[in-house]
Scaffold this motif. Structure first.
Motif, PDB file in Angstrom:
ATOM      1  N   ASN A 226       0.850  -1.204   0.000  1.00  0.00           N
ATOM      2  CA  ASN A 226       0.000   0.000   0.000  1.00  0.00           C
ATOM      3  C   ASN A 226       0.879   1.246   0.000  1.00  0.00           C
ATOM      4  O   ASN A 226       1.181   1.828   1.037  1.00  0.00           O
ATOM      5  N   LYS A 227       1.299   1.656  -1.197  1.00  0.00           N
ATOM      6  CA  LYS A 227       2.220   2.780  -1.325  1.00  0.00           C
ATOM      7  C   LYS A 227       1.517   4.134  -1.223  1.00  0.00           C
ATOM      8  O   LYS A 227       2.131   5.136  -0.837  1.00  0.00           O
ATOM      9  N   GLN A 228       0.202   4.163  -1.548  1.00  0.00           N
ATOM     10  CA  GLN A 228      -0.492   5.449  -1.622  1.00  0.00           C
ATOM     11  C   GLN A 228      -0.931   5.993  -0.267  1.00  0.00           C
ATOM     12  O   GLN A 228      -1.308   7.168  -0.166  1.00  0.00           O
ATOM     13  N   SER A 229      -0.912   5.174   0.775  1.00  0.00           N
ATOM     14  CA  SER A 229      -1.423   5.628   2.068  1.00  0.00           C
ATOM     15  C   SER A 229      -0.362   6.266   2.954  1.00  0.00           C
ATOM     16  O   SER A 229      -0.682   6.762   4.040  1.00  0.00           O
ATOM     17  N   GLY A 230       0.881   6.243   2.535  1.00  0.00           N
ATOM     18  CA  GLY A 230       1.934   6.886   3.311  1.00  0.00           C
ATOM     19  C   GLY A 230       2.174   6.249   4.664  1.00  0.00           C
ATOM     20  O   GLY A 230       2.428   6.945   5.657  1.00  0.00           O
ATOM     21  N   SER A 258      -2.359  -7.718  -3.591  1.00  0.00           N
ATOM     22  CA  SER A 258      -3.786  -7.489  -3.351  1.00  0.00           C
ATOM     23  C   SER A 258      -4.581  -8.471  -4.199  1.00  0.00           C
ATOM     24  O   SER A 258      -4.118  -8.888  -5.265  1.00  0.00           O
TER      25      SER A 258
END
Length: 378
Positions: A226-230, A258
């Motif tokens: 999950n790269k987009q959630s920081g 995923s």
């Protein structure tokens, strides 16, 4: 078989045999494969007696024996798995049950005179009971083997299924979840990703983020993907450990970033993660249709671990009532985690720890029939 014999046979079948066969199936608990060599069951001098002697010699003993062997669930299961067929014939005019009745490789054979000693129904029933009880148990042990304790130890196994991994930790994880649930009760929660904490009232727990389940998309995503959630790097350690475990054992569910899944896999994955990482417990946190699964470290939860043997067995029965798992594998691992030395005898389990002993009895599908904990007398 001549016309006269055929007529007698058909008259017996239509008048008696169908009813007897129904009783045999009912006593066994399933449809028994009956093979009757009618052409061998004739002696011209005694044909007028067959309506009386056939039932007494061949069929009533079967009914009585099957009722006795199938009196409990274990017996029924052994019968269903081990009794392949019943053969009725007369090739040597045997009239002693020890010589006339045999049970080999799942086949029960009654090779008995059709008239001699007809009234000794009980003798034949007892011989069948003895043969089945000994033979079915031996067959069950041959099928399951004497399982070495290493057969359920998968640490060094390069190939491991998701289900086997789940069974390793399901009971221990459920124990921890019950302690955690009782500890926090209905307190409101606060999730702080920057501080890496999950708070319930006065309890502030350090956490690791495992992954997320989207109810809208019916999909699971690992935190390491999950790269987009920081997500801060220091909160990804547990998910990284799970990925490495998946690579080591070729478990696709742990290595796929995923994937779509109608069932919320987060609970299964988190229970495994609690065991693999040594976390105190896990907790799903809801954010508008997204469940974030986190692992928690807590001295309070760890202090509630079960050690008493009676509580260990009691908790395990609660686990298999609440959660679907392989009972035999799950109990083996749970007892090992409680520092028992576990061995198998045939289809059963014996575990020792100091002067405590646990015995687990299973059916042929590895479902628990009984578990008991006892104090050993020295």
């Amino acid at each position: 078989m001549g016309l006269k014999e055929k007529r007698i046979t058909e008259a017996f079948k239509s008048g008696y045999y169908e009813t007897l066969l129904e009783k045999i199936n009912m006593a066994a608990g399933f449809k028994v494969d009956m093979q009757v060599a009618w052409e061998t069951l004739f002696e011209d001098r005694f044909m007028h007696l067959y309506n009386e002697t056939y039932p007494k010699i061949y069929f009533q003993p079967l009914i009585e024996a099957f009722e006795a062997v199938s009196a409990d669930e274990l017996g029924k299961e052994l019968m269903r798995k081990g009794l392949k067929s019943v053969v009725v014939k007369n090739t040597a005019d045997h009239h002693n049950p020890e010589h006339a009745i045999s049970f080999e490789k799942g086949i029960l054979t009654i090779d008995h005179s059709p008239v001699i000693n007809a009234d000794k129904v009980q003798d034949r029933a007892e011989e069948i009971i003895m043969l089945l009880e000994n033979g079915l148990e031996d067959m069950a042990e041959e099928q399951s083997g004497t399982i070495s304790t290493g057969s359920y130890d998968h640490t060094d196994n390069p190939s491991l299924t998701f289900e086997e991994l789940y069974n390793q930790f399901v009971a221990l994880s459920y124990e921890k979840q019950l302690v955690f649930s009782e500890l926090v009760g209905d307190r409101s929660w606060d999730f702080n990703m920057m501080q890496g904490t999950l708070t319930f009232g006065e309890y502030v727990f350090p956490m690791q983020i495992l992954g997320t389940y989207s109810e809208k998309e019916s999909s699971w995503m690992w935190a390491w993907a999950n790269k987009q959630s920081g997500i801060p790097e220091n909160l990804l350690q547990a998910s990284d450990i799970m990925q490495k475990r998946g690579v080591a054992h070729a478990v696709e569910e742990l290595t796929t970033a995923s994937y779509k899944t109608d069932e919320n896999m987060g609970h299964y994955l988190a229970q495994i993660a609690v065991g693999v990482t040594g976390a105190s417990c896990y907790c799903p946190v809801n954010f508008k249709g997204i469940q974030v699964f986190v692992l928690i470290n807590s001295e309070e939860v760890d202090a509630g671990r079960i050690t008493d043997t009676a509580l260990v067995t009691s908790h395990f029965t609660k686990t298999i009532s609440a959660l679907d798992c392989n009972h035999k594998q799950a109990l083996y691992h749970y007892l090992k985690q409680k520092e028992f030395k576990v061995e198998f005898t045939g289809n059963n389990l014996i575990a020792d720890r100091a002067d405590d002993q646990v015995i687990g009895i299973f059916d042929l599908n590895e479902r628990l029939l009984k578990v008991s904990g006892n104090k050993l007398t020295v």
